[in-house]
Design a protein around this motif. Structure first.
Motif, PDB file in Angstrom:
ATOM      1  N   THR A   1      -8.808  -3.330  10.070  1.00 41.92           N
ATOM      2  CA  THR A   1      -9.918  -2.379  10.044  1.00 41.92           C
ATOM      3  C   THR A   1      -9.431  -1.002   9.605  1.00 41.92           C
ATOM      4  O   THR A   1     -10.050  -0.335   8.767  1.00 41.92           O
ATOM      5  CB  THR A   1     -10.536  -2.261  11.457  1.00 41.92           C
ATOM      6  N   LEU A   2      -8.289  -0.580  10.134  1.00 42.86           N
ATOM      7  CA  LEU A   2      -7.755   0.748   9.797  1.00 42.86           C
ATOM      8  C   LEU A   2      -7.321   0.813   8.334  1.00 42.86           C
ATOM      9  O   LEU A   2      -7.527   1.830   7.666  1.00 42.86           O
ATOM     10  CB  LEU A   2      -6.581   1.084  10.722  1.00 42.86           C
ATOM     11  N   HIS A   3      -6.745  -0.285   7.847  1.00 39.40           N
ATOM     12  CA  HIS A   3      -6.417  -0.323   6.418  1.00 39.40           C
ATOM     13  C   HIS A   3      -7.674  -0.076   5.589  1.00 39.40           C
ATOM     14  O   HIS A   3      -7.667   0.689   4.624  1.00 39.40           O
ATOM     15  CB  HIS A   3      -5.825  -1.699   6.037  1.00 39.40           C
ATOM     16  N   GLY A   4      -8.752  -0.726   6.017  1.00 39.72           N
ATOM     17  CA  GLY A   4     -10.023  -0.567   5.310  1.00 39.72           C
ATOM     18  C   GLY A   4     -10.494   0.881   5.326  1.00 39.72           C
ATOM     19  O   GLY A   4     -10.974   1.415   4.321  1.00 39.72           O
ATOM     20  N   VAL A   5     -10.316   1.515   6.491  1.00 34.40           N
ATOM     21  CA  VAL A   5     -10.728   2.913   6.640  1.00 34.40           C
ATOM     22  C   VAL A   5      -9.946   3.803   5.670  1.00 34.40           C
ATOM     23  O   VAL A   5     -10.512   4.615   4.932  1.00 34.40           O
ATOM     24  CB  VAL A   5     -10.477   3.397   8.088  1.00 34.40           C
ATOM     25  N   VAL A   6      -8.653   3.605   5.655  1.00 32.79           N
ATOM     26  CA  VAL A   6      -7.817   4.433   4.781  1.00 32.79           C
ATOM     27  C   VAL A   6      -8.178   4.180   3.314  1.00 32.79           C
ATOM     28  O   VAL A   6      -8.330   5.119   2.534  1.00 32.79           O
ATOM     29  CB  VAL A   6      -6.318   4.146   5.035  1.00 32.79           C
ATOM     30  N   ALA A   7      -8.355   2.881   3.000  1.00 38.96           N
ATOM     31  CA  ALA A   7      -8.703   2.539   1.625  1.00 38.96           C
ATOM     32  C   ALA A   7     -10.018   3.204   1.222  1.00 38.96           C
ATOM     33  O   ALA A   7     -10.147   3.738   0.118  1.00 38.96           O
ATOM     34  CB  ALA A   7      -8.795   1.018   1.475  1.00 38.96           C
ATOM     35  N   ALA A   8     -10.979   3.181   2.137  1.00 41.95           N
ATOM     36  CA  ALA A   8     -12.279   3.769   1.831  1.00 41.95           C
ATOM     37  C   ALA A   8     -12.161   5.271   1.606  1.00 41.95           C
ATOM     38  O   ALA A   8     -12.747   5.831   0.679  1.00 41.95           O
ATOM     39  CB  ALA A   8     -13.247   3.477   2.980  1.00 41.95           C
ATOM     40  N   LEU A   9     -11.379   5.931   2.462  1.00 44.67           N
ATOM     41  CA  LEU A   9     -11.210   7.381   2.315  1.00 44.67           C
ATOM     42  C   LEU A   9     -10.482   7.710   1.021  1.00 44.67           C
ATOM     43  O   LEU A   9     -10.812   8.678   0.345  1.00 44.67           O
ATOM     44  CB  LEU A   9     -10.448   7.941   3.516  1.00 44.67           C
ATOM     45  N   GLU A  10      -9.503   6.903   0.686  1.00 41.69           N
ATOM     46  CA  GLU A  10      -8.778   7.101  -0.572  1.00 41.69           C
ATOM     47  C   GLU A  10      -9.726   7.037  -1.760  1.00 41.69           C
ATOM     48  O   GLU A  10      -9.685   7.855  -2.662  1.00 41.69           O
ATOM     49  CB  GLU A  10      -7.732   5.983  -0.753  1.00 41.69           C
ATOM     50  N   ARG A  11     -10.583   6.011  -1.736  1.00 39.35           N
ATOM     51  CA  ARG A  11     -11.532   5.835  -2.841  1.00 39.35           C
ATOM     52  C   ARG A  11     -12.410   7.064  -2.977  1.00 39.35           C
ATOM     53  O   ARG A  11     -12.638   7.586  -4.050  1.00 39.35           O
ATOM     54  CB  ARG A  11     -12.420   4.606  -2.596  1.00 39.35           C
TER      55      ARG A  11
END
Lengths: 261, 261
Positions: free
Chosen positions: B240-250
């Protein structure tokens, strides 16, 4: 089961109890009563269906007025827990959430430790029919569930609050094997006193020609002594037994005297 | 708090619950419900004020029909306990009697041991207002009392039965630290997975020019890593946290791309 001692100071400490959208005033009153029995005192209601104050709650609270009077109402759950630091959510159902599910004993020891460290804690209880929503449980640090009969799981909120309040009180007793009071002080009889009693009893039985046939005397004696030994007799009870033997002896002596007259 | 699983077999075992001269049908019904929740099933009434069967009891029992239907009525207490071998009397008051007073945890472990040895046991509960008379308590092997707030001791019989039934169920759990269910299986994340996440997060932050001034980089990194380490993250939460970081990066990349257009 009333045993209130009005000379004692009211215990008022421990986790805040938070009822989310409770419907029945009776249940709120019974919750207050359950809390008061075990020293909890701070009750919060999130959006109670019938408003607050509530006459039926007062009636059901059975003199837990200090809880009812201090009850506070909140519009939503985040508001109700804003000043707290550790939240436990009660649930009767398995939830698909990555949150630990503990039993009441485990959770109470955590709450007690938190209390000792001045951490402000709260316990969430859900609606009568539906419990808590997942988004409400998500606000809690941990879940607790009760070890009920899987085929008959039907605790109402007052019962759930009672059990958590009881476990809270229990967690504060240094010695778990402690009860509110003990038997009145009376020492377990010493072995020499017990021996005196055996002498008294066996003397009386001797006079009464109890030991027959002679070959069985030892066995009969041992059996009798075992009975009075494994009973864990108190000093005072031993006096009672002396009285019993003395009374029976008198009766037997009177009988014999009559016959010989 | 309903969580009944109708595929499960109903638990029916344990001590007999004996109510001495109960007055209110509602209380008898609530007692039946409390018992059913924790697997008890055998209820006996000594001389109930309003007779038996009792409509109000049925209504309050909330589907604990198997308990209500099997309930038996007796004229006196000696009759109600005649077939039993070990009796516990509940009391809220100190009694001037030479009988041990235990707490519910102690008594339940005795009852459980007796049960395992096929000894038939029973628990006595007194009248709503007055509890048990001394001559009734004299028929019991031991007394039990609840660790209540001394200044507010006001358990009703249904609450007292609930607590004893709960302790009975608890005493049967091999591991006291056991709950009815656990969090869904998800392993605590391994340290290499955590390290991968740090790399992801720190890479994203690097791109975002988070580490400023450079002298504070090490401290900032350590603080962040501490946060995610002490949370005891599960494998799934890490995803879930990976997803969060990925989303913020995008989002950040999109923003930058817009600016450079």
């Amino acid at each position: 089961m009333s045993g209130t001692d009005y000379r004692k100071e009211l215990i008022c400490e421990g986790p805040v109890v938070i009822l989310v959208e409770p419907q029945l005033g009776e249940n709120i009153g019974m919750v207050a009563r359950a809390m008061a029995n075990f020293g909890l005192f701070e009750l919060r209601l999130v959006n109670p269906r019938d408003g607050w104050p509530n006459e039926r709650a007062n009636a059901a609270a059975s003199r837990a007025d200090h809880v009812i009077e201090a009850t506070r109402v909140y519009e939503d759950l985040p508001g109700a827990i804003a000043d707290l630091q550790y939240i436990v959510a009660t649930t009767a159902r398995q939830r698909d959430m990555l949150k630990d599910v503990l039993n009441p004993t485990e959770v109470s020891s955590i709450l007690r430790r938190a209390h000792d460290e001045n951490t402000r804690t709260g316990i969430l209880f859900g609606r009568e029919r539906w419990g808590l929503h997942n988004e409400e449980i998500a606000l809690a640090d941990v879940m607790v569930t009760f070890p009920v009969n899987p085929a008959f799981a039907s605790l109402n909120i007052a019962q759930a609050v009672l059990l958590m309040s009881y476990e809270w009180m229990r967690s504060g007793q240094g010695e778990l094997n402690e009860s509110a009071f003990r038997a009145p002080d009376s020492e377990i009889a010493g072995k020499s006193d017990l021996q005196n009693f055996f002498n008294h009893l066996e003397g009386a039985l001797e006079d009464a020609k109890y030991y027959y046939p002679e070959a069985r005397r030892e066995r009969m004696t041992n059996n009798l002594r075992s009975i009075f030994t494994h009973a864990g007799l108190k000093q005072q009870e031993l006096q009672t037994l002396h009285g019993v033997v003395a009374a029976l002896e008198r009766r037997w002596l009177e009988k014999r005297n009559k016959k010989t007259k």
